[in-house]
Design a protein around this motif. Structure first.
Motif: not given
Length: 332
Positions: A157-158, A166-167, A180-181, A189-195
């Motif tokens: 997501w951008l 994903p991370w 991978f999360e 907003g977006v949650s999870g993974g790497a921001a």
């Protein structure tokens, strides 16, 4: 020449190089020491003792946690890690993208060849700093708000808030149950993974796009250096165009590509210092903040020079080792 004489010659060459390095290091130490003595004689506080003092400022992002109570040396270490954190992905992406664009410039399709040529001519003739400022403006003004991100790929997501990807997450049993999360869009907003912050995305994208234009020309020149007879030999063996490129052309082109690619990777690493212009807290940004807080300009500049020299030597060493593997060897 006997094997023993050849071995002695190799050891002598290494000894001469080691002595030369020691002489250069000794000269640099003397210059720094003399400069500090001159500054002290003029009543200017100088020296590297400040590195153990509390920094008094924080660093917004990075792999190494840092707060204002920690010493300056840790701030420089965090800045160095952030420099590597931006330069390494940019180097990988620029080599991949540049290789594709360089091959595209030689494609028989007119449209593809024209697009690749336009890419190279546009990006390599616009200063990198200008491109970084344009990307920063686009990230801050043209992208949607974090509550309405754009989905680039599944789990990617951008938005103005940066890039979410994903991370890997380590499970309770250690590295073996790692999974991978994937980021998920929510109401706020977006949650999870790497921001990844907008500043980080800007510097990595800017370095990638700019350096890829030069890598493309390096790859194109390397491919053109392979004799047409090698291509005809591949065709005679019934190889497809892709197989010819992968098996016959690119392995032979590496002997021309790698030396020039080394210079480009060195330039990319040093160009990462422009990240200070978009607010990414890398080494130069940390040094500028340090100078503003304690006025140790000479010492901070010396640290910057030493770090970039070390990074350049490491890159040169690694690429020269790889170049020795792909270089043509004479008959024995």
């Amino acid at each position: 020449m006997s094997r023993e004489a050849s071995r002695r010659g190799a050891w002598l060459a290494w000894l001469v190089q080691a002595l030369l390095v020691l002489a250069v290091v000794a000269g640099a130490v003397w210059v720094v020491h003399h400069a500090l003595e001159v500054l002290r004689a003029r009543g200017v506080r100088s020296g590297f003792d400040f590195l153990t003092e509390p920094a008094g400022f924080s660093i917004s992002e990075g792999w190494l946690d840092f707060d204002a109570s920690q010493p300056f040396w840790r701030a420089f270490l965090a800045g160095l890690i952030n420099t590597v954190r931006a330069a390494v992905p940019a180097a990988i992406f620029s080599v991949v993208l540049g290789t594709l664009v360089g091959i595209g410039r030689l494609a028989p399709h007119v449209l593809l060849r024209g697009i690749c040529t336009a890419y190279v001519e546009l990006l390599r003739n616009v200063p990198l700093l200008v491109q970084l400022l344009m990307l920063a403006f686009a990230m801050a003004n043209l992208l949607p708000d974090p509550t309405e991100p754009v989905r680039l790929l599944p789990g990617v997501w951008l938005s103005k808030g940066g890039l979410s990807v994903p991370w890997p997450v380590v499970g309770e049993g250690g590295w073996w149950p790692t999974h991978f999360e994937f980021p998920e869009r929510g109401a706020f907003g977006v949650s999870g993974g790497a921001a990844l912050s907008p500043e980080y995305v800007t510097i990595v994208a800017g370095l990638t796009f700019y350096s890829a234009a030069f890598v493309a020309e390096i790859v194109r020149a390397g491919i053109l250096s392979v004799s047409q007879g090698q291509v005809l030999a591949g065709q005679a063996l019934g190889l497809s165009p892709v197989q010819q490129l992968r098996i016959v052309i690119l392995p032979q082109a590496l002997r021309v590509i790698v030396p020039s690619l080394t210079n480009q990777l060195l330039s990319l690493t040093k160009n990462s210092s422009l990240a200070v212009a978009v607010g990414y807290p890398e080494l130069v940004s940390v040094a500028n903040t340090t100078i503003g807080s304690n006025g140790r300009a000479f010492e901070c500049i010396a640290i910057i020079m030493a770090v970039y020299l070390l990074l350049s030597l490491l890159i040169s060493f690694g690429m020269n080792r790889y170049n020795a593997r792909v270089a043509l060897r004479g008959w024995r």
